[in-house]
Design a protein around this motif. Structure first.
Motif, short mmCIF file in Angstrom:
data_model
loop_
_atom_site.label_atom_id
_atom_site.label_comp_id
_atom_site.label_asym_id
_atom_site.label_seq_id
_atom_site.Cartn_x
_atom_site.Cartn_y
_atom_site.Cartn_z
N ALA A 117 43.64 48.77 37.35
CA ALA A 117 42.39 48.91 37.26
C ALA A 117 42.08 48.75 35.62
O ALA A 117 41.24 49.05 34.76
CB ALA A 117 41.85 50.26 37.72
N GLY A 118 43.45 49.32 34.88
CA GLY A 118 43.39 49.65 33.42
C GLY A 118 43.37 51.09 33.22
O GLY A 118 43.19 52.03 34.10
N ALA A 143 33.80 47.50 36.80
CA ALA A 143 32.63 47.24 36.31
C ALA A 143 32.88 47.37 34.64
O ALA A 143 32.38 46.56 33.89
CB ALA A 143 31.42 48.33 36.67
N GLN A 144 33.80 48.45 34.32
CA GLN A 144 34.01 48.50 32.69
C GLN A 144 34.73 47.30 32.46
O GLN A 144 34.53 46.70 31.30
CB GLN A 144 34.88 49.74 32.74
CG GLN A 144 33.98 50.82 32.79
CD GLN A 144 35.00 52.21 32.84
OE1 GLN A 144 36.14 52.17 32.93
NE2 GLN A 144 34.37 53.51 33.01
N GLN A 145 35.50 46.89 33.29
CA GLN A 145 36.47 45.45 32.88
C GLN A 145 35.62 44.26 32.65
O GLN A 145 35.76 43.48 31.71
CB GLN A 145 37.57 45.36 33.79
CG GLN A 145 38.58 46.37 33.70
CD GLN A 145 39.61 45.85 34.87
OE1 GLN A 145 39.40 45.24 36.08
NE2 GLN A 145 40.90 46.24 34.72
N THR A 146 34.53 44.14 33.62
CA THR A 146 33.71 43.25 33.70
C THR A 146 32.83 43.12 32.52
O THR A 146 32.58 42.08 31.93
CB THR A 146 33.03 43.11 35.10
OG1 THR A 146 33.87 43.31 36.20
CG2 THR A 146 32.21 41.57 35.17
N VAL A 147 32.38 44.32 32.27
CA VAL A 147 31.35 44.47 30.83
C VAL A 147 32.19 43.77 29.63
O VAL A 147 31.49 43.45 28.65
CB VAL A 147 30.77 45.93 30.96
CG1 VAL A 147 30.06 46.22 29.40
CG2 VAL A 147 29.91 45.92 31.98
N ARG A 199 34.38 40.40 40.20
CA ARG A 199 35.47 39.92 40.02
C ARG A 199 35.52 38.31 39.66
O ARG A 199 35.95 37.60 38.89
CB ARG A 199 36.62 39.86 41.37
CG ARG A 199 37.22 41.03 41.34
CD ARG A 199 38.06 41.02 42.65
NE ARG A 199 39.11 40.10 42.61
CZ ARG A 199 40.09 40.06 43.25
NH1 ARG A 199 40.46 41.08 44.38
NH2 ARG A 199 40.98 39.39 43.40
N ILE A 200 34.25 37.64 40.33
CA ILE A 200 33.92 36.38 40.11
C ILE A 200 33.36 36.12 38.61
O ILE A 200 33.72 35.20 37.91
CB ILE A 200 33.02 35.81 41.09
CG1 ILE A 200 33.50 35.68 42.45
CG2 ILE A 200 32.28 34.64 40.55
CD1 ILE A 200 32.77 35.29 43.66
N LEU A 201 32.69 37.25 38.18
CA LEU A 201 32.04 37.09 37.06
C LEU A 201 33.01 37.34 35.80
O LEU A 201 32.88 36.54 34.77
CB LEU A 201 30.85 38.31 36.65
CG LEU A 201 30.12 37.97 35.46
CD1 LEU A 201 29.47 36.96 35.23
CD2 LEU A 201 29.05 39.44 35.48
N ARG A 202 34.05 38.06 36.05
CA ARG A 202 35.14 37.88 34.94
C ARG A 202 35.74 36.86 34.74
O ARG A 202 36.20 36.32 33.67
CB ARG A 202 36.39 38.93 35.53
CG ARG A 202 35.73 40.49 35.42
CD ARG A 202 36.79 41.43 35.36
NE ARG A 202 37.59 41.51 36.57
CZ ARG A 202 37.23 42.46 37.63
NH1 ARG A 202 36.30 43.28 37.50
NH2 ARG A 202 38.15 42.64 38.73
N LYS A 203 35.95 36.02 35.79
CA LYS A 203 36.62 34.58 35.68
C LYS A 203 35.39 33.61 35.11
O LYS A 203 35.95 32.73 34.10
CB LYS A 203 36.66 34.10 37.10
CG LYS A 203 37.94 34.87 37.72
CD LYS A 203 39.28 34.95 37.02
CE LYS A 203 40.14 33.61 37.02
NZ LYS A 203 41.46 33.92 36.53
N ILE A 204 34.15 33.69 35.25
CA ILE A 204 33.05 32.90 34.59
C ILE A 204 33.25 33.35 33.02
O ILE A 204 33.04 32.24 32.24
CB ILE A 204 31.68 33.50 35.34
CG1 ILE A 204 31.78 32.76 36.44
CG2 ILE A 204 30.55 32.78 34.11
CD1 ILE A 204 31.53 31.09 36.67
#
Length: 821
Positions: A28-29, A46-50, A80-85
């Motif tokens: 998670a970081g 959510a924090q990672q993705t943002v 998780r998908i959005l992070r890859k995008i």
């Protein structure tokens, strides 16, 4: 003293959670100090993705705020998908916004997320292919996704190759996809070789695909041997393919051995196989017989299901139902029969509906006989060696006449000559003879000559008394054999057993002596005066064993925390679904409440997932079962009985990792019962392999297994064949319900339900004998004559063997080595 209280459960849960926290933290970081007390993994996600979203080039402050508001609303899988995008070359705000809106509408499963992550991680992937891949991945099946990830894991795969592969994998059945997964994972596999072999792999049908999977998983397999073997596997008959699959799982078989077996046996016509078998040496015959024995489940199932016109679950289709079918439905059922039988009933196509039903029934009966006739003599022998799993009519009316005819023609009716030729290593002799005795057909084969009878019984003894494991298995069916032997033959066998009781191996000797003592005390009517005298003298010499000690139950400990809990495992196939629905309906009709199981649900139980599970629960049991497979959640049936909370959790197998996690939780939780449901050939994947791996990886210790006496319910056919293996895996701290023959839902469902209810309503010191008496109604009308209950002779012998090994400090046979079957 073993602590088993609510405090113990809390400590186990907390210990488990504490062990997981460092891993969660790494994933998670860093967690901001101000939020540490209210830490939620989804917040960190959510924090990672943002953070990754804000790295997109050229974002305005307004677009930044859009991401901060929209991203936390997305499901964890979507984030998780959005992070890859966000990390793909060419991404901009418009692309990201398009994906965010899509992910807000569409739900991706965990497996689909893993598949997309594999796709988007390819070096040549860009944003346009990444967005196109979302629709493609969304359409992927569970097994197709796994195959794709195996393909994408090869060195040098491009984005275009990966995307084109998805459409091909989507066309495959589950069995073909599992074969593809193993194929792509072979050491040294390259993209060009994978693409060369895939067309052949796509053509494989049913058991051919299962054989290819096992072939590819042989540790020494290389790409050249794989491609060559794949061409032969594609030509195998279904029964040959299944038998080959079973042989390929033998750990002693190398890739070269497997190739030789394909070329010199499995790929040959049946009549040539017969000739080739005679050329094998004793060791090769034993290896092949073991494969035919393990593969016998397929033949057993087929012959049993042809007892009438049946559905896919083996249930008879009524005359009224058949008469209501259309000609197209009748034709489809007729087409399931083997071609040779269809050819004999060629008039079916021109028959009217009433006549077509009659022809279908006649052809089905003929197909049952033809299935047996199509077997080689060695295969027929191996199938009959586990004859307790055959319906009585299948064994007596189908298999016996077929094998008797072969023995008459090839061995002039001489059973002794047949056994020496087919099974020179005595691999299955005791099983075969015991099966014939159990089904009342031993006299068909048994010679009248007293000398030959004794020679055959000597072979039986040699087969049954090879080691402790073979004795344990033999003990399960010995009563059937003793009941059909003549007094002289019985005395001869008792004499052979008495000789084996004098073996130098103390554990071996004690097991044989206890068997004889048990029959003297329990079935004295089966023994002649001389037999009773012989056994009595043995007991005086070796010392009598107090057998009542092994009727003691762990129920007092179980009830201390006011909770009795089980986990039932179902395979994600038709039979598993049928078993699940049957069991669920019984529990619901008896007042059990259906809820989500947080304890055994693999993903984190978020409020969103809990609400989703509740919707599935309301959608019907069939839909619920499918969702349990795809979403990896478990459900529980709960009821209060006499102040005790009874919990029956239901879990659907998905893969090795999740199964290991479930079993890990079971061992650590303090729950009491583990139940394996469905076909017998899933026992290894559901229990033996994952528990073995947990032990080998030191995730489960022997002290944890010995720290609690558990109960194992083997509802599948022939559970006795895994009895010794499972007893060892659970460090002998387990009591088992197992079937010698056919497992029946009409027994498994009510017994598992009644088991806890009897414990809850009785005092804590009831014995296994009391449990058997109070559950006897389930086994009325001889329905349970093939079941071994806890406290049986076989159960007693396992406990005695463990005691002997513990006391002497001797090392038992390899814990991970399977006993025969």
């Amino acid at each position: 003293m073993h602590m088993h209280t609510p405090l113990r459960r809390i400590r186990r849960f907390c210990s488990r959670t504490l062990l997981l926290l460092p891993a969660l933290a790494l994933l998670a970081g860093p967690v901001p100090a101000s939020h540490g007390a209210a830490y939620q993994p989804n917040q960190v996600s959510a924090q990672q993705t943002v953070g990754l979203y804000q790295n997109i080039p050229g974002l305005t402050s307004q677009q930044m705020e859009y991401g901060k508001a929209a991203i936390p609303k997305l499901h964890y899988n979507a984030q998780r998908i959005l992070r890859k995008i966000c990390a793909l070359p060419g991404v901009n705000f418009d692309y990201a916004k398009q994906v965010i809106e899509l992910l807000g509408r569409e739900r991706f499963t965990y497996e689909q997320v893993l598949t997309y992550e594999a796709l988007s991680s390819l070096n040549t992937m860009d944003i346009k292919n990444g967005i196109a891949g979302l629709d493609t991945v969304k359409a992927m099946s569970f097994e197709g996704g796994r195959s794709f990830r195996a393909f994408a894991g090869m060195q040098g795969v491009t984005a275009n190759q990966a995307l084109s592969m998805i459409s091909q994998l989507n066309e495959l059945d589950d069995a073909n996809n599992r074969a593809a997964q193993a194929f792509f994972s072979i050491k040294g596999m390259r993209v060009d070789i994978a693409q060369k072999g895939l067309p052949t792999l796509m053509r494989l049908r049913n058991n051919q695909a299962k054989a290819a999977e096992a072939y590819a998983k042989i540790p020494t397999m290389d790409t050249e041997t794989m491609l060559d073997g794949l061409e032969l596997i594609a030509k195998l008959y279904q029964d040959d393919a299944w038998n080959a699959r079973c042989l390929f799982t033998n750990k002693s078989v190398t890739a070269r051995d497997a190739w030789n077996w394909l070329v010199s046996y499995f790929a040959l016509p049946t009549n040539v196989q017969e000739a080739q078998y005679d050329k094998l040496d004793s060791q090769q015959k034993s290896i092949l017989l073991q494969a035919l024995y393990e593969g016998g489940t397929e033949i057993l199932w087929k012959i049993n299901n042809l007892h009438a016109v049946t559905d896919q679950y083996g249930y008879e289709i009524s005359e009224a139902a058949l008469n209501s079918w259309s000609m197209q439905q009748l034709q489809a059922k007729f087409n399931e029969l083997v071609p040779s039988v269809r050819a004999r009933y060629s008039g079916f196509a021109s028959a009217g509906r009433g006549q077509a039903v009659a022809i279908l029934k006649q052809a089905t009966s003929a197909a049952r006989v033809q299935t047996a006739r199509d077997l080689t003599i060695a295969n027929a022998y191996a199938v009959m060696a586990q004859g307790s799993e055959l319906y009585d009519s299948s064994f007596r009316d189908i298999m016996v006449p077929v094998l008797q005819s072969r023995i008459d023609s090839r061995f002039q009716g001489d059973l002794l000559a047949f056994l020496r030729s087919i099974d020179p290593g005595n691999r299955l002799v005791s099983d075969f003879i015991s099966s014939c005795a159990q089904k009342g057909k031993l006299t068909v084969f048994f010679p009248t000559d007293a000398g030959k009878q004794k020679e055959i019984l000597s072979l039986v003894a040699s087969s049954a008394f090879q080691n402790e494991d073979s004795i344990l298995l033999f003990s399960a069916t010995l009563s059937h054999l003793l009941k059909v032997l003549t007094p002289d033959a019985r005395s001869y066998l008792i004499g052979l057993m008495a000789e084996n009781s004098e073996a130098e191996n103390a554990a071996f000797s004690k097991l044989v002596t206890v068997i004889l003592q048990y029959y003297l005390q329990t079935y004295p009517e089966l023994l002649g005066p001389a037999d009773r005298t012989l056994i009595s003298r043995l007991i005086v010499r070796h010392g009598a064993v107090n057998l009542d000690r092994y009727q003691v139950t762990p129920f007092a400990e179980w009830k201390q925390d006011g909770r009795l809990a089980s986990v039932s495992m179902f395979h994600p196939d038709d039979d598993g679904r049928q078993s699940f629905v049957s069991n669920a309906n019984l529990l619901l009709s008896n007042g059990y409440k259906l809820t989500a199981s947080q304890q055994y649900t693999i993903p984190q139980m978020t409020p969103a997932l809990a609400a989703e599970i509740q919707r599935y629960i309301g959608s019907g049991l069939v839909s619920l079962f499918q969702a349990m497979r795809n979403r990896h959640f478990a459900v529980a049936f709960t009821k209060q009985v006499n102040g005790i909370t009874i919990v029956h959790t239901q879990f659907v197998y998905s893969d090795m990792d999740n199964q290991m996690e479930m079993l890990d939780r079971f061992v650590r939780s303090g729950d009491e019962m583990l139940a394996q449901r469905g076909h017998s050939y899933w026992r290894s994947e559901q229990i033996i392999e994952p528990l073995t791996k947990l032990i080998e990886e030191n995730r489960v210790s022997e002290s944890e297994l010995r720290g609690k006496q558990r109960f194992l319910s083997l509802g599948s056919c022939g559970g006795v064949k895994a009895y010794t293996t499972l007893t060892r895996l659970f460090a002998s701290s387990v009591d088992i319900l197992a079937s010698i023959g056919t497992g029946l839902a009409m027994i498994n469902d009510p017994y598992n339900k009644m088991f806890f209810e009897i414990i809850a309503t009785n005092n804590t010191n009831i014995s296994w004998k009391t449990m058997a008496q109070q559950s006897a109604s389930i086994f009325q009308s001889d329905r349970g004559q093939d079941y071994l209950l806890p406290g049986s002779l076989t159960a007693i012998l396992h406990k005695i063997l463990d005691e002997t090994e513990q006391a002497t400090g001797s090392t038992p046979r390899n814990r991970f080595e399977r006993s025969r079957g």
